[in-house]
Design a protein around this motif. Sequence first.
Motif, mmCIF file in Angstrom:
data_model
loop_
_atom_site.group_PDB
_atom_site.id
_atom_site.type_symbol
_atom_site.label_atom_id
_atom_site.label_comp_id
_atom_site.label_asym_id
_atom_site.label_seq_id
_atom_site.Cartn_x
_atom_site.Cartn_y
_atom_site.Cartn_z
ATOM 1 N N GLU A 38 18.282 33.022 2.703
ATOM 2 C CA GLU A 38 19.232 32.734 1.630
ATOM 3 C C GLU A 38 19.352 31.242 1.336
ATOM 4 O O GLU A 38 19.378 30.825 0.175
ATOM 5 N N ARG A 39 19.416 30.406 2.364
ATOM 6 C CA ARG A 39 19.582 28.970 2.138
ATOM 7 C C ARG A 39 18.387 28.379 1.397
ATOM 8 O O ARG A 39 18.546 27.545 0.493
ATOM 9 N N THR A 40 17.186 28.834 1.757
ATOM 10 C CA THR A 40 15.988 28.336 1.072
ATOM 11 C C THR A 40 15.958 28.821 -0.363
ATOM 12 O O THR A 40 15.634 28.050 -1.278
ATOM 13 N N ARG A 41 16.323 30.067 -0.589
ATOM 14 C CA ARG A 41 16.351 30.592 -1.960
ATOM 15 C C ARG A 41 17.368 29.839 -2.811
ATOM 16 O O ARG A 41 17.118 29.545 -3.992
ATOM 17 N N GLN A 42 18.505 29.515 -2.234
ATOM 18 C CA GLN A 42 19.517 28.753 -2.965
ATOM 19 C C GLN A 42 19.016 27.359 -3.332
ATOM 20 O O GLN A 42 19.269 26.861 -4.432
ATOM 21 N N ARG A 43 18.292 26.734 -2.393
ATOM 22 C CA ARG A 43 17.757 25.401 -2.673
ATOM 23 C C ARG A 43 16.738 25.450 -3.807
ATOM 24 O O ARG A 43 16.726 24.566 -4.678
ATOM 25 N N THR B 71 9.618 29.200 -7.718
ATOM 26 C CA THR B 71 10.563 29.447 -8.798
ATOM 27 C C THR B 71 10.284 28.487 -9.944
ATOM 28 O O THR B 71 10.031 27.300 -9.731
ATOM 29 N N TRP C 233 9.451 33.727 -11.414
ATOM 30 C CA TRP C 233 9.349 33.426 -9.988
ATOM 31 C C TRP C 233 8.307 34.356 -9.366
ATOM 32 O O TRP C 233 7.910 35.356 -9.957
ATOM 33 N N TRP D 58 10.444 38.335 -1.398
ATOM 34 C CA TRP D 58 11.527 37.407 -1.718
ATOM 35 C C TRP D 58 12.655 37.405 -0.692
ATOM 36 O O TRP D 58 13.089 36.327 -0.243
ATOM 37 N N ALA E 238 16.710 27.573 -6.251
ATOM 38 C CA ALA E 238 17.470 27.783 -7.486
ATOM 39 C C ALA E 238 18.110 26.491 -7.968
ATOM 40 O O ALA E 238 18.135 26.194 -9.174
ATOM 41 N N GLU E 239 18.634 25.693 -7.042
ATOM 42 C CA GLU E 239 19.240 24.414 -7.407
ATOM 43 C C GLU E 239 18.227 23.486 -8.056
ATOM 44 O O GLU E 239 18.519 22.808 -9.041
#
Length: 236
Positions: A51-56, A84, A67, A46, A58-59
């Motif tokens: 971080e940016r991809t993980r945030q996207r 996710t 996940w 993970w 989550a959005e």
Amino acid sequence: MGSIVPYGSSSPEARRDGGVAVPRAAPVHRPGEMGLGGGRLREECWPTIGERTRQRLAELSGAPIDWFAREDESSGDGRCYAVTLGEAGLSIAEPRVNTEHRPVYAITAFQFAPGSLRHVQVDHRPPPSTGGAPSSGGAPPDIGLGPAAKGVLGNLPPQAQELLQAPFASARKVLRENWYYEGFDHRLDALVLYLAGAKDVTFTTGTKIVPAGHNDATAHWSLTCYRASVARRIGR
């Protein structure tokens, strides 16, 4: 779980079985081998996503349900992909190379129609003398599943198999499928599996244990099966 409510029984293709809507025509598959060797676990994969991809992710997925992340053998450089599952959708990040030959992530998402997410608890507790999964009888309909997916499904309780496949048919096939599990021969501490189509997404999360005196055919499962309608797709 907020807006998530149990499966209803309004579908004419379902029957009532112990208070749960169960489809009539979904096939029950033969169990395949579920190996546990090699590869990094999801907690190790993970953080490599970025971080940016993980945030996207989550959005797009909304309030989290489950996940997983795994090494992508097709990436050529050992990168990982991530999945996710949340109350708003199923989202997938896959490693790619852009036109400038730089590593990037491609995002695919199946956005759920508001209020459409449903769930059913499946607690499967057969006694030691119980045989394996019953035969589905005859040739099952082709809903687009590959042999590996059928083998993993075949390890799950028949009720879970039926719930997961209920929305799909030869005219509404599964477009994407994937799964993750970790644990030991006598127990799985985590299992996540999804089937995604143009109109519906189903997925399950849970655990498995093989009690003393039992085998894989009489393993005990604690699963939650989900189903949602797809309102919008992002990516391929």
